[in-house]
Design an enzyme around this catalytic site. Structure first.
Site, mmCIF file in Angstrom:
data_model
loop_
_atom_site.group_PDB
_atom_site.id
_atom_site.type_symbol
_atom_site.label_atom_id
_atom_site.label_comp_id
_atom_site.label_asym_id
_atom_site.label_seq_id
_atom_site.Cartn_x
_atom_site.Cartn_y
_atom_site.Cartn_z
ATOM 1 C CG ASP A 81 -2.025 0.986 1.190
ATOM 2 O OD1 ASP A 81 -1.971 1.910 0.358
ATOM 3 O OD2 ASP A 81 -2.957 0.878 2.012
ATOM 4 C CG ASP A 92 -3.973 5.482 -0.751
ATOM 5 O OD1 ASP A 92 -3.194 4.523 -0.843
ATOM 6 O OD2 ASP A 92 -4.742 5.648 0.215
ATOM 7 C CG HIS A 167 -9.353 7.061 2.648
ATOM 8 N ND1 HIS A 167 -8.453 7.959 2.128
ATOM 9 C CD2 HIS A 167 -8.743 5.847 2.601
ATOM 10 C CE1 HIS A 167 -7.345 7.314 1.782
ATOM 11 N NE2 HIS A 167 -7.488 6.031 2.051
ATOM 12 C CG HIS A 175 -8.063 8.637 6.176
ATOM 13 N ND1 HIS A 175 -8.764 7.467 6.031
ATOM 14 C CD2 HIS A 175 -6.760 8.295 6.045
ATOM 15 C CE1 HIS A 175 -7.924 6.454 5.827
ATOM 16 N NE2 HIS A 175 -6.700 6.947 5.834
ATOM 17 C CD GLU A 200 -7.973 1.625 1.618
ATOM 18 O OE1 GLU A 200 -6.979 0.881 1.694
ATOM 19 O OE2 GLU A 200 -8.020 2.742 2.176
ATOM 20 C CD GLU A 293 -5.862 2.499 -1.312
ATOM 21 O OE1 GLU A 293 -6.320 3.507 -0.766
ATOM 22 O OE2 GLU A 293 -4.857 1.881 -0.899
#
Length: 308
Positions: A81, A92, A167, A175, A200, A293
């Site tokens: 990640d 992300d 998020h 977040h 994710e 993700e």
């Protein structure tokens, strides 16, 4: 702004693909973490958070501490990640890989895993991510997205991790308020054009709940607080200046800071709630977990995926 997001997304994609090509049995986790974070910097961005390398039942928030001797082993189910930011604009992404190509079986607690079973978990996470992305458009309700993800994962004989979510993100904030569920919820919040989301899903054959472990290697600035130690005051100023509201690793401070008594200063920052500690998360039954993700930007007719 969209150009900056796309630059961050391109960097994350390139580094994610490099990591998948480089990861191998016998590799130190710290070596992989350092490779990913350094490659992000080489491409003109900075890590948006410490690279997470979460193995088997460890589900999220593990990054190597300084001197980490952990090694990737044959059969490990590894979640990579990573995130990058350009001027605070974040991309992300995560991918799961199985180490080696042996026959197994591999044990986690009282569960047995064959390579085929682990590959199915990885494929299910990837497909669940596609299901979520296909449901993202202005007006989509968050609860309906979660229901679609849960329905697909259940159809494969597996469970989503119910208490981990995607998020929303905004500049300098990983977040930023919205949680994108992976299970059906009575959440009628509707997405809007321009929302930036990290989607994710996590997939397991366990109970589908994660809990905190005692270890914490990742932290985030919360607020200014009155601090007794001079070193703690200096350290908090460094954290605010260098990382703003983004997560950071104590490992980074140990590499760059000349703060004496760093561990003592960190303890005071945590106890005074000046910084937030992210506990390493583990699937509660000890079952293995796969994750996928991407970062998407909601547009008028759907969304754009900036990390693929």
């Amino acid at each position: 702004m969209i150009d900056i997001y796309q630059k961050a997304g391109k960097i994350v994609k390139e580094v994610r693909e490099l990591a998948v090509n480089e990861v191998h049995e016998g590799m130190k986790v710290l070596t992989l973490v350092n490779l990913i974070e350094s490659e992000i910097k080489k491409r003109g961005a900075l890590p948006a958070f410490p690279c997470n390398i979460s193995i088997n039942e460890v589900t999220a928030h593990y990054t190597s501490p300084k001197g980490d001797s952990s090694i990737l082993k044959e059969g490990d189910l590894v979640k990579i990640d990573l995130g990058a930011h350009v001027e605070g604009f974040i991309a992300d992404s995560a991918i799961s890989v199985m180490i080696g190509s042996g026959e197994g079986p591999y044990q986690s607690g009282d569960k047995t895993y064959t390579p085929e079973k682990q590959l199915k978990m990885i494929e299910t996470a990837n497909s669940a991510l596609e299901v979520a992305i296909n449901n993202i458009r202005p007006g989509s309700q968050l609860g309906e997205i979660g229901a679609a993800v849960e329905e697909y994962i259940n159809s494969q004989g597996l469970l989503p991790v119910a208490n981990l979510t995607g998020h929303s993100m905004s500049r300098w904030i990983l977040h930023s308020g919205l949680s994108i569920p992976n299970v059906k919820e009575n959440n009628k919040h509707e997405l809007e054009e321009g929302d930036v989301l990290a989607i994710e899903p996590f997939v397991t054959d366990g109970v589908g709940i994660v809990g905190d472990m005692k270890d914490t290697f990742i932290f985030r600035f919360l607020r200014d607080r009155p601090l007794r130690l001079v070193e703690a005051r200096k350290l908090l100023n460094i954290i605010k200046t260098d990382y703003k509201n983004l997560p950071f690793a104590q490992r980074w401070l140990e590499e760059s800071s000349n703060i004496r008594k760093l561990n003592l200063a960190m303890r005071q920052l945590i106890s005074s709630r000046a910084i937030y500690p992210y506990h390493v998360l583990r699937e509660k039954s000890g079952a293995r977990v796969a994750q996928a993700e991407h970062t998407v930007i909601v547009e008028s007719d759907g969304c754009t995926v900036i990390t693929e």
